[in-house]
Design a protein around this motif. Structure first.
Motif, short mmCIF file in Angstrom:
data_model
loop_
_atom_site.label_atom_id
_atom_site.label_comp_id
_atom_site.label_asym_id
_atom_site.label_seq_id
_atom_site.Cartn_x
_atom_site.Cartn_y
_atom_site.Cartn_z
N ALA A 107 44.38 42.28 29.73
CA ALA A 107 43.85 42.55 31.06
C ALA A 107 44.65 41.67 32.02
O ALA A 107 44.90 40.51 31.72
CB ALA A 107 42.37 42.18 31.12
N ALA A 108 45.08 42.24 33.11
CA ALA A 108 45.94 41.48 34.02
C ALA A 108 45.58 41.75 35.47
O ALA A 108 44.95 42.77 35.80
CB ALA A 108 47.40 41.85 33.78
N GLY A 109 46.00 40.83 36.34
CA GLY A 109 45.80 41.00 37.77
C GLY A 109 47.02 41.67 38.38
O GLY A 109 48.15 41.31 38.06
N TYR A 153 42.12 31.48 37.84
CA TYR A 153 42.99 32.51 38.38
C TYR A 153 43.95 31.84 39.36
O TYR A 153 43.70 30.74 39.85
CB TYR A 153 42.16 33.60 39.07
N GLU A 154 45.04 32.52 39.65
CA GLU A 154 46.08 31.95 40.50
C GLU A 154 45.59 31.82 41.96
O GLU A 154 44.71 32.55 42.40
CB GLU A 154 47.34 32.84 40.48
N VAL A 186 49.89 39.50 36.70
CA VAL A 186 49.72 38.14 36.21
C VAL A 186 48.61 38.08 35.16
O VAL A 186 47.62 38.81 35.26
CB VAL A 186 49.40 37.14 37.35
N GLY A 187 48.80 37.21 34.19
CA GLY A 187 47.80 37.08 33.14
C GLY A 187 47.92 35.76 32.41
O GLY A 187 48.68 34.87 32.85
N MET A 188 47.17 35.62 31.33
CA MET A 188 47.08 34.35 30.62
C MET A 188 47.45 34.47 29.14
O MET A 188 47.01 33.65 28.32
CB MET A 188 45.65 33.79 30.74
N THR A 235 43.08 45.10 35.73
CA THR A 235 41.62 45.16 35.90
C THR A 235 41.19 44.84 37.33
O THR A 235 40.07 45.14 37.73
CB THR A 235 40.93 44.18 34.93
N ASN A 236 42.10 44.20 38.05
CA ASN A 236 41.78 43.77 39.43
C ASN A 236 43.10 43.40 40.11
O ASN A 236 44.09 43.19 39.42
CB ASN A 236 40.87 42.53 39.39
N ALA A 284 45.38 40.66 42.06
CA ALA A 284 45.45 39.20 42.03
C ALA A 284 45.04 38.61 43.37
O ALA A 284 44.97 39.32 44.38
CB ALA A 284 46.87 38.77 41.66
N LEU A 329 37.76 36.76 42.59
CA LEU A 329 37.99 37.22 41.23
C LEU A 329 36.94 36.65 40.30
O LEU A 329 36.53 35.51 40.44
CB LEU A 329 39.37 36.75 40.76
N VAL A 385 36.73 41.97 35.54
CA VAL A 385 37.74 42.29 34.52
C VAL A 385 37.12 43.17 33.45
O VAL A 385 37.64 44.22 33.09
CB VAL A 385 38.30 40.98 33.90
CL1 6GU Z 1 44.28 37.83 38.80
N1 6GU Z 1 45.17 36.39 36.82
C1 6GU Z 1 45.32 36.08 35.54
N2 6GU Z 1 46.06 35.01 35.26
N3 6GU Z 1 44.76 36.77 34.55
C2 6GU Z 1 44.03 37.82 34.87
C3 6GU Z 1 43.83 38.22 36.19
C4 6GU Z 1 44.44 37.45 37.17
N4 6GU Z 1 43.07 39.32 36.19
C5 6GU Z 1 42.78 39.60 34.91
N5 6GU Z 1 43.37 38.71 34.10
#
Ligand code: 6GU
Length: 273
Positions: free
Chosen positions: A114-116, A193-194, A210-212, A235-236, A238, A246, A251
């Protein structure tokens, strides 16, 4: 033999006591996308807690087990829940499961997350095929004595996400009638989150999401010569791209909303890999 390789051998022995299943494809399921594993033809499952020395996830909504089975006759091992660097594990532990799946026999790795969204053309619910990645803040998973049994000291990273598999993903999305975005994934450490400034930085660098997670696992897999591909579920948007605050609930909510098309797409891709 290095301590790390010894640990991997111990984990592999733990798995082999339970199953001699030989996966062709390894699949790592991202946040909110874990349900996919429940719907395949399951052969056996192993909880991470049953594997000696294995790092276990602490995040709610992240199940922790390997699922062995078949997706359209392709033997797969699925990680239902992954470990993240922000949980406090050394980076070598974060990528241990990836290496272990390679040692089980997996020749291909399919990463999901899942990422922003950073790219303003994206919207929540989009799928982004990962074309390349950037890391920031995280240490390389390859730092430390090189594990000669796995790969070379200075591995090439000029095509982390396989050109061949990218074609498979494009064709699969088309066949499923699913719109597919493409872009560069930027792995931050999390767990916060960033900030909007960090998101602008990611955009200037050429990042689209962006993600982790993910980049570290992709690097560890490429080190071993595994063919890698990946898809982010946006999922959203950033921070700063979206006016909304956020949260993890959002997510999960988006991941749930697209779960059905995600399953269809992933199945089609694995069958074509
Ligand atoms: Cl906005 N940032 C990060 N780092 N991981 C996420 C995210 C954002 N949205 C879902 N996973």
């Amino acid at each position: 033999m290095s301590d790390l390789y010894q640990k991997l051998e111990t984990c592999l022995a733990s798995v082999r006591k339970r199953t001699d299943f030989k996966p062709e494809v390894a699949l790592i399921l991202g946040s909110g996308l874990g349900d996919y594993a429940d719907e395949i033809q399951i052969e056996t499952t192993i909880d991470y807690t049953e594997i000696e020395g294995f790092p276990t996830s602490t995040v709610a909504g992240h199940k922790g087990r390997f699922v062995f089975g078949y997706v359209k006759n392709v033997p797969v091992v699925i990680m239902q829940g992954r470990v993240h660097y922000y949980e406090g594990y050394p980076m070598t532990d974060v990528v241990l499961p990836t290496r272990l799946m390679g040692m089980m026999g997996a020749k291909k790795l399919f990463l999901t997350n899942a990422a922003g969204g950073v790219n303003p053309n994206f919207k929540p619910g989009d799928f982004m095929m990962i074309t390349d990645h950037i890391t920031t803040g995280i240490p390389s998973p390859l730092i430390g004595p090189n594990i000669e049994e796995l790969g070379s000291r200075f591995p090439d990273m000029s095509e982390v996400y396989s050109k061949r598999l990218r074609e498979v993903i494009r064709a699969s999305a088309e066949k499923c009638g699913i719109d597919l975005q493409e872009g560069v994934y930027v792995q931050f450490t999390g767990p916060a989150y960033e900030t909007p400034a960090e998101v602008r930085m990611a955009a200037i660098w050429g990042g689209d999401a962006v993600g982790m997670s993910t980049a570290c696992e992709a690097m560890a897999a490429r080190h071993m010569g595994i063919e890698v591909c990946g898809i982010s579920c946006i999922t959203n948007m950033a921070a700063g791209i979206s006016k909304q605050e956020l949260n993890h609930k959002e997510v999960q909510k988006t991941a749930d909303r697209v779960a059905k098309s995600f399953k269809k797409l992933v199945t089609e891709i694995i069958a074509g890999m």
